[in-house]
Design a protein around this motif. Structure first.
Motif, PDB file in Angstrom:
ATOM      1  N   VAL A  49      14.978 -15.303   1.891  1.00  0.00           N
ATOM      2  CA  VAL A  49      14.115 -14.679   1.293  1.00  0.00           C
ATOM      3  C   VAL A  49      13.019 -13.851   2.182  1.00  0.00           C
ATOM      4  O   VAL A  49      12.479 -14.404   2.478  1.00  0.00           O
ATOM      5  CB  VAL A  49      13.809 -15.486  -0.420  1.00  0.00           C
ATOM      6  CG1 VAL A  49      13.188 -14.367  -0.776  1.00  0.00           C
ATOM      7  CG2 VAL A  49      15.048 -15.654  -0.731  1.00  0.00           C
ATOM      8  N   GLU A  50      13.252 -12.001   1.797  1.00  0.00           N
ATOM      9  CA  GLU A  50      11.815 -12.232   2.455  1.00  0.00           C
ATOM     10  C   GLU A  50      11.172 -11.739   1.507  1.00  0.00           C
ATOM     11  O   GLU A  50      11.139 -12.177   0.107  1.00  0.00           O
ATOM     12  CB  GLU A  50      12.292 -10.733   3.229  1.00  0.00           C
ATOM     13  CG  GLU A  50      13.022  -9.824   4.044  1.00  0.00           C
ATOM     14  CD  GLU A  50      14.703 -10.112   3.980  1.00  0.00           C
ATOM     15  OE1 GLU A  50      15.510  -9.703   3.562  1.00  0.00           O
ATOM     16  OE2 GLU A  50      14.855  -9.854   2.501  1.00  0.00           O
ATOM     17  N   SER A  51       9.762 -11.404   1.410  1.00  0.00           N
ATOM     18  CA  SER A  51       8.740 -11.795   0.683  1.00  0.00           C
ATOM     19  C   SER A  51       6.941 -10.412   1.159  1.00  0.00           C
ATOM     20  O   SER A  51       7.596 -10.938   2.683  1.00  0.00           O
ATOM     21  CB  SER A  51       7.841 -12.838  -0.089  1.00  0.00           C
ATOM     22  OG  SER A  51       7.567 -13.844   0.851  1.00  0.00           O
ATOM     23  N   GLY A  52       6.456 -10.222   1.373  1.00  0.00           N
ATOM     24  CA  GLY A  52       5.313  -9.533   1.670  1.00  0.00           C
ATOM     25  C   GLY A  52       5.223  -8.307   1.992  1.00  0.00           C
ATOM     26  O   GLY A  52       4.493  -7.759   2.042  1.00  0.00           O
ATOM     27  N   GLY A  53       6.045  -7.782   1.628  1.00  0.00           N
ATOM     28  CA  GLY A  53       5.889  -5.760   1.393  1.00  0.00           C
ATOM     29  C   GLY A  53       4.926  -5.515   0.168  1.00  0.00           C
ATOM     30  O   GLY A  53       4.638  -6.017   0.054  1.00  0.00           O
ATOM     31  N   GLY A  54       4.807  -4.212   0.996  1.00  0.00           N
ATOM     32  CA  GLY A  54       4.188  -3.267   0.059  1.00  0.00           C
ATOM     33  C   GLY A  54       3.631  -2.238   0.219  1.00  0.00           C
ATOM     34  O   GLY A  54       4.096  -1.738   1.270  1.00  0.00           O
ATOM     35  N   LEU A  55       2.842  -1.532  -0.628  1.00  0.00           N
ATOM     36  CA  LEU A  55       1.866   0.070   0.087  1.00  0.00           C
ATOM     37  C   LEU A  55       0.481  -0.540   0.895  1.00  0.00           C
ATOM     38  O   LEU A  55      -0.501  -0.910   0.265  1.00  0.00           O
ATOM     39  CB  LEU A  55       1.953   0.138  -1.299  1.00  0.00           C
ATOM     40  CG  LEU A  55       1.329   2.103  -0.914  1.00  0.00           C
ATOM     41  CD1 LEU A  55       1.520   2.817   0.112  1.00  0.00           C
ATOM     42  CD2 LEU A  55       0.939   2.840  -2.187  1.00  0.00           C
ATOM     43  N   VAL A  56       0.310   0.363   2.088  1.00  0.00           N
ATOM     44  CA  VAL A  56      -0.842  -0.042   2.397  1.00  0.00           C
ATOM     45  C   VAL A  56      -1.410   1.385   3.052  1.00  0.00           C
ATOM     46  O   VAL A  56      -0.132   2.385   3.755  1.00  0.00           O
ATOM     47  CB  VAL A  56      -0.519  -1.504   4.148  1.00  0.00           C
ATOM     48  CG1 VAL A  56      -0.013  -0.740   4.840  1.00  0.00           C
ATOM     49  CG2 VAL A  56      -1.987  -1.400   4.184  1.00  0.00           C
ATOM     50  N   GLN A  57      -2.449   1.377   3.520  1.00  0.00           N
ATOM     51  CA  GLN A  57      -2.651   2.891   3.888  1.00  0.00           C
ATOM     52  C   GLN A  57      -2.660   2.678   5.884  1.00  0.00           C
ATOM     53  O   GLN A  57      -2.352   1.530   6.515  1.00  0.00           O
ATOM     54  CB  GLN A  57      -4.258   3.074   3.751  1.00  0.00           C
ATOM     55  CG  GLN A  57      -4.739   3.470   3.134  1.00  0.00           C
ATOM     56  CD  GLN A  57      -6.133   3.970   1.868  1.00  0.00           C
ATOM     57  OE1 GLN A  57      -7.035   3.405   3.180  1.00  0.00           O
ATOM     58  NE2 GLN A  57      -6.048   4.975   1.469  1.00  0.00           N
TER      59      GLN A  57
ATOM     60  N   GLY B 181      15.599  -7.553   1.934  1.00  0.00           N
ATOM     61  CA  GLY B 181      14.975  -6.654   2.064  1.00  0.00           C
ATOM     62  C   GLY B 181      13.762  -6.713   1.735  1.00  0.00           C
ATOM     63  O   GLY B 181      13.688  -6.946  -0.269  1.00  0.00           O
ATOM     64  N   THR B 182      12.648  -5.622   1.845  1.00  0.00           N
ATOM     65  CA  THR B 182      11.509  -5.969   1.474  1.00  0.00           C
ATOM     66  C   THR B 182      11.170  -4.526   1.948  1.00  0.00           C
ATOM     67  O   THR B 182      11.156  -4.330   3.443  1.00  0.00           O
ATOM     68  CB  THR B 182      10.524  -6.661   1.746  1.00  0.00           C
ATOM     69  OG1 THR B 182       9.398  -6.259   0.896  1.00  0.00           O
ATOM     70  CG2 THR B 182      10.294  -7.142   3.364  1.00  0.00           C
ATOM     71  N   GLN B 183      10.582  -3.853   1.165  1.00  0.00           N
ATOM     72  CA  GLN B 183       9.831  -2.561   1.172  1.00  0.00           C
ATOM     73  C   GLN B 183       8.318  -2.542   1.944  1.00  0.00           C
ATOM     74  O   GLN B 183       7.711  -3.233   1.441  1.00  0.00           O
ATOM     75  CB  GLN B 183      10.372  -1.516  -0.236  1.00  0.00           C
ATOM     76  CG  GLN B 183       9.431  -0.610   0.341  1.00  0.00           C
ATOM     77  CD  GLN B 183      10.499   0.939   0.711  1.00  0.00           C
ATOM     78  OE1 GLN B 183      11.634   0.098   0.694  1.00  0.00           O
ATOM     79  NE2 GLN B 183       9.824   1.541   1.929  1.00  0.00           N
ATOM     80  N   VAL B 184       8.321  -1.290   3.013  1.00  0.00           N
ATOM     81  CA  VAL B 184       6.703  -1.616   3.500  1.00  0.00           C
ATOM     82  C   VAL B 184       6.790   0.131   3.286  1.00  0.00           C
ATOM     83  O   VAL B 184       7.609   0.637   3.396  1.00  0.00           O
ATOM     84  CB  VAL B 184       6.417  -2.403   5.153  1.00  0.00           C
ATOM     85  CG1 VAL B 184       5.616  -1.914   5.470  1.00  0.00           C
ATOM     86  CG2 VAL B 184       7.079  -3.436   4.603  1.00  0.00           C
TER      87      VAL B 184
END
Length: 118
Positions: free
Chosen positions: A5-13, A111-114
């Motif tokens: 289980v992946e975690s921690g992705g997100g939107l970043v500059q 999967g986790t979206q970055v």
């Protein structure tokens, strides 16, 4: 049943940081090689980094060397991918995978979206 289980992705500059986590259950974690892959839209999946069970051996693709760090905490059955100085070209879905050998990826996470904005 092996689960990742992946975690921690997100939107970043651009220039920012994220830390991805991959929690592994259902197998002997301390002997497993864990890999991080990524796949951007319209592109092939590519290996980003991998780490042996002991944590002593790691691999990074050239484009992330010096920016990404893979590590593991065998007491927590978790592998981390610290991503610094992120670039828009790092935008992808990031997957972790585990296997019994350096080049084997038997089990996969969802999967986790970055997303890195410019």
């Amino acid at each position: 049943q092996v689960q990742l289980v992946e975690s921690g992705g997100g939107l970043v500059q651009a220039g920012g940081s994220l830390r991805l986590s991959c929690a592994v259950s259902g197998r002997t974690f301390s002997t497993s090689v864990v890999h991080w892959f990524r796949q951007a839209p319209g592109k092939e999946r590519e290996l980003v980094a991998r780490i042996r069970g002991t944590g002593r051996n790691t691999y990074y693709r050239d484009s992330v060397k010096g920016r990404f760090t893979i590590s593991r905490d065998n007491a927590k059955n978790t592998v981390y991918l610290q991503m610094n100085d992120l670039k828009p070209e790092d935008t992808a879905v990031y997957y972790c995978a585990a296997g019994a050998s350096w080049t084997l990826s038997e089990y996969w996470g969802q999967g986790t979206q970055v997303t890195v904005s410019s």
